[in-house]
Design a protein around this motif. Structure first.
Motif, mmCIF file in Angstrom:
data_model
loop_
_atom_site.group_PDB
_atom_site.id
_atom_site.type_symbol
_atom_site.label_atom_id
_atom_site.label_comp_id
_atom_site.label_asym_id
_atom_site.label_seq_id
_atom_site.Cartn_x
_atom_site.Cartn_y
_atom_site.Cartn_z
ATOM 1 N N ALA A 186 0.319 -1.391 -0.180
ATOM 2 C CA ALA A 186 -0.215 -0.251 0.140
ATOM 3 C C ALA A 186 0.957 1.224 0.049
ATOM 4 N N THR A 187 0.076 1.915 -0.564
ATOM 5 C CA THR A 187 0.700 3.532 -0.386
ATOM 6 C C THR A 187 -0.337 4.685 0.297
ATOM 7 N N VAL A 188 0.392 5.565 0.833
ATOM 8 C CA VAL A 188 -0.155 6.641 1.823
ATOM 9 C C VAL A 188 0.061 7.359 0.806
ATOM 10 N N PRO A 189 -1.032 8.160 -0.041
ATOM 11 C CA PRO A 189 -0.478 9.577 -0.675
ATOM 12 C C PRO A 189 -0.040 10.810 0.126
ATOM 13 N N ARG A 190 0.543 11.787 -1.215
ATOM 14 C CA ARG A 190 0.856 13.004 -1.039
ATOM 15 C C ARG A 190 0.109 13.275 0.313
ATOM 16 N N HIS A 191 0.443 13.788 1.405
ATOM 17 C CA HIS A 191 -0.290 14.653 1.796
ATOM 18 C C HIS A 191 -0.050 16.180 2.411
ATOM 19 N N ARG A 192 -0.970 17.016 3.582
ATOM 20 C CA ARG A 192 -0.142 18.341 3.978
ATOM 21 C C ARG A 192 -0.794 17.673 5.828
ATOM 22 N N ARG A 206 -1.233 20.133 8.843
ATOM 23 C CA ARG A 206 -1.291 21.251 9.385
ATOM 24 C C ARG A 206 -0.296 21.964 10.604
ATOM 25 N N SER A 207 0.517 20.575 11.402
ATOM 26 C CA SER A 207 1.129 21.086 12.713
ATOM 27 C C SER A 207 2.300 20.041 12.447
ATOM 28 N N PHE A 208 3.584 19.935 13.349
ATOM 29 C CA PHE A 208 4.383 18.934 13.328
ATOM 30 C C PHE A 208 3.616 17.604 13.514
ATOM 31 N N GLU A 209 3.466 16.138 13.204
ATOM 32 C CA GLU A 209 3.258 14.898 12.985
ATOM 33 C C GLU A 209 4.745 14.218 13.556
ATOM 34 N N HIS A 210 4.702 13.717 14.382
ATOM 35 C CA HIS A 210 5.212 12.470 14.889
ATOM 36 C C HIS A 210 4.499 11.028 14.824
ATOM 37 N N THR A 211 5.853 9.762 14.355
ATOM 38 C CA THR A 211 5.464 9.039 13.775
ATOM 39 C C THR A 211 5.615 8.192 14.445
ATOM 40 N N LEU A 212 5.421 6.553 15.359
ATOM 41 C CA LEU A 212 6.383 5.476 15.139
ATOM 42 C C LEU A 212 5.685 4.209 14.865
ATOM 43 N N ILE A 213 6.618 4.009 14.154
ATOM 44 C CA ILE A 213 6.536 2.847 13.939
ATOM 45 C C ILE A 213 6.126 1.867 14.805
ATOM 46 N N TYR A 221 11.096 6.395 14.543
ATOM 47 C CA TYR A 221 10.837 7.839 15.250
ATOM 48 C C TYR A 221 10.632 8.300 13.817
ATOM 49 N N LEU A 222 9.519 8.772 13.146
ATOM 50 C CA LEU A 222 9.743 10.165 12.396
ATOM 51 C C LEU A 222 9.303 11.277 12.984
ATOM 52 N N GLY A 223 9.882 12.093 12.674
ATOM 53 C CA GLY A 223 9.009 14.113 12.781
ATOM 54 C C GLY A 223 9.052 14.607 11.630
ATOM 55 N N ASN A 224 7.603 14.674 11.379
ATOM 56 C CA ASN A 224 7.963 15.580 9.812
ATOM 57 C C ASN A 224 7.575 16.911 10.354
ATOM 58 N N PRO A 225 7.672 18.134 9.429
ATOM 59 C CA PRO A 225 7.572 19.186 10.083
ATOM 60 C C PRO A 225 5.867 19.343 9.485
ATOM 61 N N GLN A 226 4.909 20.686 9.099
ATOM 62 C CA GLN A 226 4.361 21.237 8.778
ATOM 63 C C GLN A 226 4.837 21.331 7.960
ATOM 64 N N GLY A 227 4.089 21.058 6.739
ATOM 65 C CA GLY A 227 3.558 21.760 4.681
ATOM 66 C C GLY A 227 3.337 20.015 4.363
ATOM 67 N N TRP A 228 3.590 20.113 3.151
ATOM 68 C CA TRP A 228 2.987 19.172 2.257
ATOM 69 C C TRP A 228 4.439 17.774 2.254
ATOM 70 N N HIS A 229 3.892 16.587 2.351
ATOM 71 C CA HIS A 229 4.677 15.125 2.455
ATOM 72 C C HIS A 229 4.345 14.858 1.280
ATOM 73 N N GLU A 230 5.194 14.170 0.642
ATOM 74 C CA GLU A 230 5.370 13.340 -0.411
ATOM 75 C C GLU A 230 4.767 11.512 -0.356
ATOM 76 N N ALA A 231 4.350 10.830 -1.106
ATOM 77 C CA ALA A 231 3.774 9.774 -0.309
ATOM 78 C C ALA A 231 4.866 8.922 0.365
ATOM 79 N N TRP A 232 4.469 7.767 0.743
ATOM 80 C CA TRP A 232 5.646 6.833 1.501
ATOM 81 C C TRP A 232 4.584 5.339 0.514
ATOM 82 N N SER A 233 5.796 4.250 1.287
ATOM 83 C CA SER A 233 4.871 3.155 1.089
ATOM 84 C C SER A 233 5.423 2.134 2.050
ATOM 85 N N THR A 234 4.855 0.364 1.466
ATOM 86 C CA THR A 234 5.229 -0.394 2.868
ATOM 87 C C THR A 234 5.134 -1.399 1.513
#
Length: 147
Positions: A91-97, A99-106, A123-136
């Motif tokens: 699966a792929t999570v599409p490009r997305h925005r 609106r605030s800092f995102e904390h992601t723990l796999i 752990y992935l820390g992503n800042p506010q803004g547009w982010h490219e798709a990611w897949s698994t």
């Protein structure tokens, strides 16, 4: 930083220092002891105790998952800022925005993003803004929280 670099760094954190190495042999010098006869009964009693006030328990199977994209589901946990994302293999999570800092723990599986490959515990820390798709490749379960 790649997953291998993270693993090498983590391995160094858990290397025994000289004092730990010297003390390790002491555990072999002490005779083994048996736990008290009533230990398992005490443990079972604690497990059967009522849940204290203020503690919430939500089994993974409980609650509603909703489709986010093909092979991708999302499940709110509490509030509007914390949720789980579950992905089927490939699966792929599409490009997305964000609106605030995102904390992601796999929690399980893998994520391949444009800046690296990541696995359980990463752990992935992503800042506010547009982010490219990611897949698994194998599928994954991730915990996401926004500031």
């Amino acid at each position: 930083m790649s997953r291998r670099a993270h693993e090498a760094k983590d391995a160094r954190l858990f290397e025994a220092d000289p004092a730990e190495q010297a003390l390790a042999s002491l555990s072999l010098a002490a005779p083994p002891i048996s736990p008290p006869a009533d230990l398992w009964a005490k443990i079972a009693g604690q497990l059967a105790a009522p849940i204290p006030a203020g503690i919430e328990i939500g089994p993974l199977a409980a609650g509603k998952w909703r489709k986010l994209a093909p092979g991708v589901q999302i499940k709110p946990l509490w509030g509007k800022r914390t949720f789980l994302i579950r992905c089927e293999p490939g699966a792929t999570v599409p490009r997305h925005r964000h609106r605030s800092f995102e904390h992601t723990l796999i929690l399980t599986g893998d994520i391949a993003a444009g800046y690296g490959d990541f696995g359980p515990g990463d752990y992935l820390g992503n800042p506010q803004g547009w982010h490219e798709a990611w897949s698994t490749k194998a599928g994954c379960l991730v915990l996401v929280q926004y500031d």
